[in-house]
Design a protein around this motif. Sequence first.
Motif, PDB file in Angstrom:
ATOM      1  N   LEU A  91     -42.605  27.525 -19.777  1.00  0.00           N
ATOM      2  CA  LEU A  91     -41.341  26.800 -19.879  1.00  0.00           C
ATOM      3  C   LEU A  91     -41.585  25.318 -20.117  1.00  0.00           C
ATOM      4  O   LEU A  91     -41.008  24.719 -21.033  1.00  0.00           O
ATOM      5  CB  LEU A  91     -40.518  27.011 -18.605  1.00  0.00           C
ATOM      6  CG  LEU A  91     -39.200  26.256 -18.515  1.00  0.00           C
ATOM      7  CD1 LEU A  91     -38.210  26.763 -19.556  1.00  0.00           C
ATOM      8  CD2 LEU A  91     -38.611  26.379 -17.102  1.00  0.00           C
ATOM      9  N   ALA A  92     -42.434  24.710 -19.289  1.00  0.00           N
ATOM     10  CA  ALA A  92     -42.701  23.277 -19.431  1.00  0.00           C
ATOM     11  C   ALA A  92     -43.386  22.980 -20.760  1.00  0.00           C
ATOM     12  O   ALA A  92     -43.053  21.993 -21.430  1.00  0.00           O
ATOM     13  CB  ALA A  92     -43.557  22.791 -18.267  1.00  0.00           C
ATOM     14  N   ALA A 134     -32.165  22.646 -25.199  1.00  0.00           N
ATOM     15  CA  ALA A 134     -33.454  22.804 -24.534  1.00  0.00           C
ATOM     16  C   ALA A 134     -33.387  22.318 -23.097  1.00  0.00           C
ATOM     17  O   ALA A 134     -33.929  22.949 -22.184  1.00  0.00           O
ATOM     18  CB  ALA A 134     -34.528  22.045 -25.305  1.00  0.00           C
ATOM     19  N   LEU A 135     -32.709  21.197 -22.865  1.00  0.00           N
ATOM     20  CA  LEU A 135     -32.622  20.648 -21.516  1.00  0.00           C
ATOM     21  C   LEU A 135     -31.845  21.584 -20.592  1.00  0.00           C
ATOM     22  O   LEU A 135     -32.262  21.838 -19.450  1.00  0.00           O
ATOM     23  CB  LEU A 135     -31.968  19.264 -21.568  1.00  0.00           C
ATOM     24  CG  LEU A 135     -32.122  18.377 -20.331  1.00  0.00           C
ATOM     25  CD1 LEU A 135     -31.971  16.909 -20.722  1.00  0.00           C
ATOM     26  CD2 LEU A 135     -31.109  18.704 -19.253  1.00  0.00           C
ATOM     27  N   GLU A 136     -30.721  22.114 -21.074  1.00  0.00           N
ATOM     28  CA  GLU A 136     -29.945  23.039 -20.250  1.00  0.00           C
ATOM     29  C   GLU A 136     -30.752  24.290 -19.935  1.00  0.00           C
ATOM     30  O   GLU A 136     -30.697  24.827 -18.821  1.00  0.00           O
ATOM     31  CB  GLU A 136     -28.639  23.398 -20.958  1.00  0.00           C
ATOM     32  CG  GLU A 136     -27.653  22.242 -21.009  1.00  0.00           C
ATOM     33  CD  GLU A 136     -26.399  22.564 -21.816  1.00  0.00           C
ATOM     34  OE1 GLU A 136     -25.449  21.750 -21.765  1.00  0.00           O
ATOM     35  OE2 GLU A 136     -26.374  23.610 -22.497  1.00  0.00           O
ATOM     36  N   SER A 137     -31.521  24.763 -20.917  1.00  0.00           N
ATOM     37  CA  SER A 137     -32.346  25.945 -20.698  1.00  0.00           C
ATOM     38  C   SER A 137     -33.451  25.672 -19.684  1.00  0.00           C
ATOM     39  O   SER A 137     -33.745  26.518 -18.833  1.00  0.00           O
ATOM     40  CB  SER A 137     -32.952  26.406 -22.021  1.00  0.00           C
ATOM     41  OG  SER A 137     -33.760  27.546 -21.828  1.00  0.00           O
ATOM     42  N   ILE A 138     -34.063  24.503 -19.768  1.00  0.00           N
ATOM     43  CA  ILE A 138     -35.105  24.157 -18.802  1.00  0.00           C
ATOM     44  C   ILE A 138     -34.522  24.090 -17.394  1.00  0.00           C
ATOM     45  O   ILE A 138     -35.131  24.582 -16.430  1.00  0.00           O
ATOM     46  CB  ILE A 138     -35.780  22.831 -19.195  1.00  0.00           C
ATOM     47  CG1 ILE A 138     -36.683  23.070 -20.409  1.00  0.00           C
ATOM     48  CG2 ILE A 138     -36.578  22.246 -18.043  1.00  0.00           C
ATOM     49  CD1 ILE A 138     -37.193  21.813 -21.056  1.00  0.00           C
ATOM     50  N   ALA A 139     -33.332  23.518 -17.254  1.00  0.00           N
ATOM     51  CA  ALA A 139     -32.703  23.461 -15.935  1.00  0.00           C
ATOM     52  C   ALA A 139     -32.469  24.859 -15.376  1.00  0.00           C
ATOM     53  O   ALA A 139     -32.812  25.160 -14.224  1.00  0.00           O
ATOM     54  CB  ALA A 139     -31.380  22.699 -16.033  1.00  0.00           C
ATOM     55  N   GLU A 140     -31.885  25.742 -16.189  1.00  0.00           N
ATOM     56  CA  GLU A 140     -31.578  27.091 -15.706  1.00  0.00           C
ATOM     57  C   GLU A 140     -32.838  27.900 -15.467  1.00  0.00           C
ATOM     58  O   GLU A 140     -32.959  28.608 -14.464  1.00  0.00           O
ATOM     59  CB  GLU A 140     -30.670  27.805 -16.708  1.00  0.00           C
ATOM     60  CG  GLU A 140     -30.249  29.188 -16.246  1.00  0.00           C
ATOM     61  CD  GLU A 140     -29.221  29.841 -17.157  1.00  0.00           C
ATOM     62  OE1 GLU A 140     -28.784  30.955 -16.836  1.00  0.00           O
ATOM     63  OE2 GLU A 140     -28.870  29.231 -18.197  1.00  0.00           O
ATOM     64  N   ASN A 141     -33.794  27.801 -16.379  1.00  0.00           N
ATOM     65  CA  ASN A 141     -34.986  28.639 -16.264  1.00  0.00           C
ATOM     66  C   ASN A 141     -35.990  28.126 -15.256  1.00  0.00           C
ATOM     67  O   ASN A 141     -36.896  28.870 -14.864  1.00  0.00           O
ATOM     68  CB  ASN A 141     -35.628  28.801 -17.640  1.00  0.00           C
ATOM     69  CG  ASN A 141     -34.862  29.786 -18.495  1.00  0.00           C
ATOM     70  OD1 ASN A 141     -34.671  30.932 -18.114  1.00  0.00           O
ATOM     71  ND2 ASN A 141     -34.385  29.325 -19.644  1.00  0.00           N
ATOM     72  N   SER A 143     -35.106  27.689 -12.297  1.00  0.00           N
ATOM     73  CA  SER A 143     -34.737  28.626 -11.233  1.00  0.00           C
ATOM     74  C   SER A 143     -35.153  30.043 -11.583  1.00  0.00           C
ATOM     75  O   SER A 143     -35.846  30.717 -10.815  1.00  0.00           O
ATOM     76  CB  SER A 143     -33.226  28.560 -10.988  1.00  0.00           C
ATOM     77  OG  SER A 143     -32.845  29.454  -9.956  1.00  0.00           O
ATOM     78  N   ASP A 144     -34.763  30.519 -12.759  1.00  0.00           N
ATOM     79  CA  ASP A 144     -34.997  31.922 -13.119  1.00  0.00           C
ATOM     80  C   ASP A 144     -36.478  32.259 -13.277  1.00  0.00           C
ATOM     81  O   ASP A 144     -36.911  33.360 -12.917  1.00  0.00           O
ATOM     82  CB  ASP A 144     -34.285  32.252 -14.436  1.00  0.00           C
ATOM     83  CG  ASP A 144     -32.773  32.305 -14.284  1.00  0.00           C
ATOM     84  OD1 ASP A 144     -32.275  32.118 -13.155  1.00  0.00           O
ATOM     85  OD2 ASP A 144     -32.088  32.523 -15.297  1.00  0.00           O
ATOM     86  N   ALA A 145     -37.254  31.346 -13.837  1.00  0.00           N
ATOM     87  CA  ALA A 145     -38.647  31.646 -14.169  1.00  0.00           C
ATOM     88  C   ALA A 145     -39.625  31.331 -13.053  1.00  0.00           C
ATOM     89  O   ALA A 145     -40.757  31.833 -13.073  1.00  0.00           O
ATOM     90  CB  ALA A 145     -39.060  30.880 -15.431  1.00  0.00           C
ATOM     91  N   THR A 146     -39.217  30.519 -12.082  1.00  0.00           N
ATOM     92  CA  THR A 146     -40.165  30.147 -11.036  1.00  0.00           C
ATOM     93  C   THR A 146     -39.566  30.209  -9.637  1.00  0.00           C
ATOM     94  O   THR A 146     -40.072  30.925  -8.771  1.00  0.00           O
ATOM     95  CB  THR A 146     -40.733  28.733 -11.285  1.00  0.00           C
ATOM     96  OG1 THR A 146     -41.414  28.708 -12.537  1.00  0.00           O
ATOM     97  CG2 THR A 146     -41.722  28.350 -10.193  1.00  0.00           C
ATOM     98  N   VAL A 147     -38.499  29.460  -9.382  1.00  0.00           N
ATOM     99  CA  VAL A 147     -37.999  29.361  -8.013  1.00  0.00           C
ATOM    100  C   VAL A 147     -37.534  30.712  -7.491  1.00  0.00           C
ATOM    101  O   VAL A 147     -37.921  31.138  -6.388  1.00  0.00           O
ATOM    102  CB  VAL A 147     -36.859  28.323  -7.919  1.00  0.00           C
ATOM    103  CG1 VAL A 147     -36.337  28.251  -6.481  1.00  0.00           C
ATOM    104  CG2 VAL A 147     -37.339  26.944  -8.372  1.00  0.00           C
TER     105      VAL A 147
END
Length: 307
Positions: A91-92, A134-141, A143-147
Amino acid sequence: MRNGFANAAGLVLGFALDRVFGDPRRWHPVAGFGSAALALERRTYADRRSAGVVHEIVAVGGVVGLGLVLRRGGVVATALATWTVLGGRTLAGTGREMAERLESGDLDGARRLLPSLCGRDPEVLDADGLARAALESIAENTSDATVAPLLWGAVAGVPGLLGYRAINTLDAMIGYRNDRYQRFGWAAARTDDVANLVPARVTGLLTAALAPVAGGRAADSLAAWRRDAAGHPSPNAGVVEATMAGALGVGLGGVTRYRHGTESRPRLGDGPAPTVPDLRRAVRMSEAVQAAAVLVAAGYALAAGRR
């Protein structure tokens, strides 16, 4: 105590594997699950909610059952399962690559990259629109991809890790409000909402606490959450996107074009539209939140093991 330590150690080791290696490049288990879920859909699909419930139970239940078997592998099994379900480094890295392409004026390259982050229609977006998506996706993911997987792993070990990723993957596959999935995908979408209720709010709190990493203020992040999150159609994406917007001092939302249709999203945050430098700041925030999340998850696993 022993089980709690093994779970905590496995989560930390799995997180480290993701930091070092990123997603497995070949034979990714999540891709394999997606193929299996698609094959199952050919047998279970019907334009009814009940059919979607059966599909969800069979697909997720099978993965949780596999997790119950694999958890006997202790620290190694937990570490490998954690590595499998996390996507934080990817993601990053994708966020940075998007910023680089936008900074160099490579809009075609940025449009080709966007589908790896979200389901927006890249052909209708200019540079600022690509940065916002991209920024909105990074914010959402974040949570979804890690937290979220880390927290589910802390609570339920390997079955929690694999079960959460199955739930989230099914939502990405069929949780749409279009003609085919309006009813069949209902169970997948609602299950994903429930599975992310707590993780999204933990992500929001961590984002606010770490806002100074991106030059922001916790108070602004929390204010955006209180003021704006409830207006978002998702009970969870609204929280993580609003807190990120507040932390960065930008405004998100507006007309959002997906391949399956167009949605008008409420405004999140009270700043200007994000630009490419804001996207880089969002990546820094994401990485900080991910690192904090593994500490929270490991701490919870240790505390739960003492009971």
